[in-house]
Design a protein around this motif. Structure first.
Motif, PDB file in Angstrom:
ATOM      1  N   TYR A  22       0.830  -1.202   0.000  1.00 20.60           N
ATOM      2  CA  TYR A  22       0.000   0.000   0.000  1.00 20.60           C
ATOM      3  C   TYR A  22       0.867   1.255   0.000  1.00 20.60           C
ATOM      4  CZ  TYR A  22      -3.410   3.435   1.722  1.00 20.60           C
ATOM      5  OH  TYR A  22      -4.196   4.546   1.871  1.00 20.60           O
ATOM      6  N   ILE A  23       1.917   1.256   0.826  1.00 20.58           N
ATOM      7  CA  ILE A  23       2.832   2.399   0.881  1.00 20.58           C
ATOM      8  C   ILE A  23       3.506   2.600  -0.471  1.00 20.58           C
ATOM      9  CG2 ILE A  23       4.930   3.292   1.979  1.00 20.58           C
ATOM     10  CD1 ILE A  23       4.077   1.672   4.495  1.00 20.58           C
ATOM     11  N   PHE A  24       3.931   1.495  -1.094  1.00 20.43           N
ATOM     12  CA  PHE A  24       4.567   1.569  -2.407  1.00 20.43           C
ATOM     13  C   PHE A  24       3.609   2.168  -3.439  1.00 20.43           C
ATOM     14  CE2 PHE A  24       5.754  -0.725  -6.428  1.00 20.43           C
ATOM     15  CZ  PHE A  24       6.951  -0.073  -6.639  1.00 20.43           C
ATOM     16  N   TRP A  25       2.367   1.727  -3.403  1.00 25.67           N
ATOM     17  CA  TRP A  25       1.346   2.223  -4.345  1.00 25.67           C
ATOM     18  C   TRP A  25       1.109   3.714  -4.132  1.00 25.67           C
ATOM     19  CZ3 TRP A  25      -4.461   2.006  -3.241  1.00 25.67           C
ATOM     20  CH2 TRP A  25      -5.199   2.363  -4.364  1.00 25.67           C
ATOM     21  N   GLN A  26       0.963   4.115  -2.859  1.00 24.53           N
ATOM     22  CA  GLN A  26       0.756   5.530  -2.555  1.00 24.53           C
ATOM     23  C   GLN A  26       1.948   6.379  -3.004  1.00 24.53           C
ATOM     24  OE1 GLN A  26      -2.468   5.666  -2.166  1.00 24.53           O
ATOM     25  NE2 GLN A  26      -2.476   6.800  -0.257  1.00 24.53           N
ATOM     26  N   THR A  27       3.146   5.865  -2.798  1.00 19.51           N
ATOM     27  CA  THR A  27       4.349   6.605  -3.192  1.00 19.51           C
ATOM     28  C   THR A  27       4.403   6.784  -4.702  1.00 19.51           C
ATOM     29  OG1 THR A  27       5.543   5.726  -1.276  1.00 19.51           O
ATOM     30  CG2 THR A  27       6.869   6.635  -3.073  1.00 19.51           C
ATOM     31  N   LEU A  28       4.078   5.754  -5.438  1.00 23.00           N
ATOM     32  CA  LEU A  28       4.060   5.855  -6.898  1.00 23.00           C
ATOM     33  C   LEU A  28       3.076   6.924  -7.356  1.00 23.00           C
ATOM     34  CD1 LEU A  28       4.122   2.161  -8.184  1.00 23.00           C
ATOM     35  CD2 LEU A  28       5.986   3.814  -8.222  1.00 23.00           C
ATOM     36  N   ARG A  29       1.901   6.926  -6.757  1.00 20.61           N
ATOM     37  CA  ARG A  29       0.861   7.870  -7.185  1.00 20.61           C
ATOM     38  C   ARG A  29       1.194   9.306  -6.814  1.00 20.61           C
ATOM     39  NH1 ARG A  29      -5.052   6.195  -5.691  1.00 20.61           N
ATOM     40  NH2 ARG A  29      -4.223   6.345  -3.578  1.00 20.61           N
ATOM     41  N   GLU A  30       1.834   9.498  -5.653  1.00 18.52           N
ATOM     42  CA  GLU A  30       2.029  10.856  -5.134  1.00 18.52           C
ATOM     43  C   GLU A  30       3.342  11.494  -5.563  1.00 18.52           C
ATOM     44  OE1 GLU A  30       1.680  10.393  -0.950  1.00 18.52           O
ATOM     45  OE2 GLU A  30      -0.457   9.829  -1.022  1.00 18.52           O
ATOM     46  N   LYS A  31       4.373  10.699  -5.845  1.00 15.72           N
ATOM     47  CA  LYS A  31       5.698  11.274  -6.032  1.00 15.72           C
ATOM     48  C   LYS A  31       6.313  11.042  -7.404  1.00 15.72           C
ATOM     49  CE  LYS A  31       6.920  11.167  -1.130  1.00 15.72           C
ATOM     50  NZ  LYS A  31       7.974  10.837  -0.131  1.00 15.72           N
ATOM     51  N   TYR A  32       5.704  10.218  -8.229  1.00 15.17           N
ATOM     52  CA  TYR A  32       6.329   9.887  -9.500  1.00 15.17           C
ATOM     53  C   TYR A  32       5.358  10.085 -10.655  1.00 15.17           C
ATOM     54  CZ  TYR A  32       9.978   7.822  -6.619  1.00 15.17           C
ATOM     55  OH  TYR A  32      10.968   7.634  -5.704  1.00 15.17           O
ATOM     56  N   GLU A  33       5.922  10.474 -11.769  1.00  8.20           N
ATOM     57  CA  GLU A  33       5.130  10.593 -12.985  1.00  8.20           C
ATOM     58  C   GLU A  33       5.087   9.223 -13.656  1.00  8.20           C
ATOM     59  OE1 GLU A  33       5.173  13.002 -17.261  1.00  8.20           O
ATOM     60  OE2 GLU A  33       6.467  13.646 -15.611  1.00  8.20           O
ATOM     61  N   LEU A  34       3.892   8.723 -13.845  1.00  7.99           N
ATOM     62  CA  LEU A  34       3.749   7.383 -14.396  1.00  7.99           C
ATOM     63  C   LEU A  34       3.787   7.416 -15.916  1.00  7.99           C
ATOM     64  CD1 LEU A  34       1.011   5.938 -12.025  1.00  7.99           C
ATOM     65  CD2 LEU A  34       3.484   6.011 -11.728  1.00  7.99           C
ATOM     66  N   ALA A  35       4.431   6.410 -16.499  1.00  7.66           N
ATOM     67  CA  ALA A  35       4.553   6.325 -17.960  1.00  7.66           C
ATOM     68  C   ALA A  35       3.319   5.661 -18.548  1.00  7.66           C
ATOM     69  CB  ALA A  35       5.799   5.517 -18.319  1.00  7.66           C
ATOM     70  N   PRO A  36       2.979   5.992 -19.797  1.00  8.66           N
ATOM     71  CA  PRO A  36       1.893   5.268 -20.466  1.00  8.66           C
ATOM     72  C   PRO A  36       2.286   3.811 -20.658  1.00  8.66           C
ATOM     73  CG  PRO A  36       3.050   6.704 -22.000  1.00  8.66           C
ATOM     74  CD  PRO A  36       3.564   7.034 -20.644  1.00  8.66           C
ATOM     75  N   PRO A  37       1.310   2.905 -20.706  1.00 15.43           N
ATOM     76  CA  PRO A  37       1.618   1.469 -20.756  1.00 15.43           C
ATOM     77  C   PRO A  37       2.596   1.073 -21.855  1.00 15.43           C
ATOM     78  CG  PRO A  37      -0.722   1.811 -20.409  1.00 15.43           C
ATOM     79  CD  PRO A  37      -0.140   3.162 -20.670  1.00 15.43           C
ATOM     80  N   GLU A  38       2.482   1.698 -23.034  1.00 10.60           N
ATOM     81  CA  GLU A  38       3.345   1.289 -24.146  1.00 10.60           C
ATOM     82  C   GLU A  38       4.803   1.675 -23.941  1.00 10.60           C
ATOM     83  OE1 GLU A  38       1.348   5.229 -25.177  1.00 10.60           O
ATOM     84  OE2 GLU A  38       0.760   3.286 -24.321  1.00 10.60           O
ATOM     85  N   LYS A  39       5.090   2.555 -22.969  1.00  8.26           N
ATOM     86  CA  LYS A  39       6.469   2.978 -22.719  1.00  8.26           C
ATOM     87  C   LYS A  39       6.993   2.520 -21.354  1.00  8.26           C
ATOM     88  CE  LYS A  39       6.201   7.175 -25.573  1.00  8.26           C
ATOM     89  NZ  LYS A  39       6.388   8.656 -25.585  1.00  8.26           N
ATOM     90  N   ALA A  40       6.164   1.892 -20.580  1.00  8.81           N
ATOM     91  CA  ALA A  40       6.539   1.545 -19.205  1.00  8.81           C
ATOM     92  C   ALA A  40       7.488   0.352 -19.160  1.00  8.81           C
ATOM     93  CB  ALA A  40       5.284   1.239 -18.386  1.00  8.81           C
ATOM     94  N   ASP A  41       8.386   0.365 -18.178  1.00 10.77           N
ATOM     95  CA  ASP A  41       9.277  -0.772 -17.954  1.00 10.77           C
ATOM     96  C   ASP A  41       8.676  -1.771 -16.975  1.00 10.77           C
ATOM     97  OD1 ASP A  41      11.444   0.190 -19.556  1.00 10.77           O
ATOM     98  OD2 ASP A  41      11.899   1.634 -17.975  1.00 10.77           O
ATOM     99  N   VAL A  42       7.806  -1.274 -16.080  1.00 15.06           N
ATOM    100  CA  VAL A  42       7.190  -2.127 -15.062  1.00 15.06           C
ATOM    101  C   VAL A  42       5.690  -1.862 -15.056  1.00 15.06           C
ATOM    102  CG1 VAL A  42       7.032  -2.650 -12.599  1.00 15.06           C
ATOM    103  CG2 VAL A  42       9.265  -2.153 -13.633  1.00 15.06           C
ATOM    104  N   PHE A  43       4.913  -2.926 -15.007  1.00 16.20           N
ATOM    105  CA  PHE A  43       3.458  -2.815 -14.925  1.00 16.20           C
ATOM    106  C   PHE A  43       3.064  -3.189 -13.501  1.00 16.20           C
ATOM    107  CE2 PHE A  43      -0.850  -4.694 -16.286  1.00 16.20           C
ATOM    108  CZ  PHE A  43      -1.460  -3.450 -16.237  1.00 16.20           C
ATOM    109  N   PHE A  44       2.562  -2.227 -12.733  1.00 16.72           N
ATOM    110  CA  PHE A  44       2.237  -2.462 -11.323  1.00 16.72           C
ATOM    111  C   PHE A  44       0.735  -2.626 -11.138  1.00 16.72           C
ATOM    112  CE2 PHE A  44       1.218  -0.673  -7.039  1.00 16.72           C
ATOM    113  CZ  PHE A  44       1.718  -1.746  -6.313  1.00 16.72           C
TER     114      PHE A  44
END
Length: 314
Positions: A22-44
């Motif tokens: 949950y902490i990891f998910w919250q951190t991703l949403r609040e602190k990082y710019e997420l890539a579009p699926p076609e450019k992402a290295d990791v699918f969470f």
């Protein structure tokens, strides 16, 4: 199914110490710019299966049904976006309550055995993906996976005086009901009872848990130079992480407790280890006689290690 989990996960949840995902998910949403699926290295995929297991495993009426349905729903979703869940299993990682047990000898701890019997052990945890786990497989063995710290929050919520000025030498908080009279935990608790004020106890039974007082528990750590780590259901108990955030140094009454990130953290710099059968009164006297200068050095070493163990930035 998962909407209930997402809507009800908060820091006040009794099972929040399994909330690394949950902490990891919250951190991703609040602190990082997420890539579009076609450019992402990791699918969470925020599955929260460990939280679901902690919340629902004891519900005899609908726990198994809920967990099996949620497990199937997650797998169906991952298969809906492509074949990768099935074809690249070795490249996947899953948050799990426990690290995997031996692949040949099978179930190795009673929680997993009982949960498999009741149908509440998620099939995802048996999928051969890498497990990011909050508990080792057994009291003696890490098992297969990456052992993560429990989530307990950041700074202590009560005042924390310098470790050398604290009145109690050793503190224990937890349930005494994890074995009979010859149980290691029971023996340590019984001998600590007779060694006040050097020792402080905060014992929790099934009845007292209904009236659990977080402040009282944390004040115990903050008033003690060391806290006792002794066998429970698993090795590194949640208490270890509460102890670190409140500045109580660690004393492990165990020859074999697996510790997270021990390849990077020098636990010997701020933790002591004695055999389970050690003389309790002699041990308390020894830790109580440690000079203030050494206590300060140990506290400084623990403070440097803390960011790796409590999910703070740093």
């Amino acid at each position: 199914t998962g909407a209930h989990l997402y809507a009800n996960l908060t820091a006040n949840d009794h099972n929040f110490h399994f909330a690394g995902e949950y902490i990891f998910w919250q951190t991703l949403r609040e602190k990082y710019e997420l890539a579009p699926p076609e450019k992402a290295d990791v699918f969470f995929v925020p599955v929260m299966m460990t939280q679901a297991f902690a919340i629902w495993r004891s519900d005899r009426k609908q726990g198994a049904q809920f967990l099996q349905a949620w497990n199937a729903e997650v797998i169906a979703f991952m298969r809906s976006v492509g074949p990768w869940w099935d074809t690249r299993r070795h490249q996947h990682a899953l948050f799990s309550q426990r690290c995997g047990s031996h692949p040949v000898r099978g179930p190795s701890d009673r929680v997993r055995k009982a949960s498999l019997h009741l149908g509440v052990w998620p099939a995802l945890w048996e999928s051969n993906a890498t497990l990011l786990c909050f508990e080792p497989a057994t009291l003696r063995h890490l098992g297969h996976g990456v052992l993560l710290p429990y989530g307990v929050g950041g700074a202590c919520e009560v005042a924390t005086p310098p470790v050398e000025s604290r009145p109690h030498a050793l503190y224990f908080t937890g349930s005494p009901a994890l074995g009979g009279a010859n149980n290691v935990r029971t023996r340590w608790i019984n001998e600590m009872r007779g060694n006040a004020p050097a020792c402080r106890l905060n014992l929790l039974s099934r009845g007292t848990r209904k009236h659990f007082n977080l402040t009282t528990m944390l004040e115990g750590y903050a008033s003690s130079r060391f806290s006792l780590g002794v066998s429970g259901h698993v090795g590194p108990r949640k208490a270890m992480f509460d102890s670190i955030r409140c500045g109580a140094l660690l004393l492990f009454a165990s020859d074999h407790t697996p510790l997270p990130f021990s390849d990077e953290i020098d636990y010997d710099a701020f933790a002591l280890r004695v055999p389970e059968g050690a003389n309790v009164n002699a041990t308390v006297a020894a830790v109580g006689a440690i000079p203030a200068a050494r206590l300060r050095r140990m506290a400084a070493a623990m403070a440097r290690a803390a960011p790796l163990l409590d999910y703070r930035d740093g």
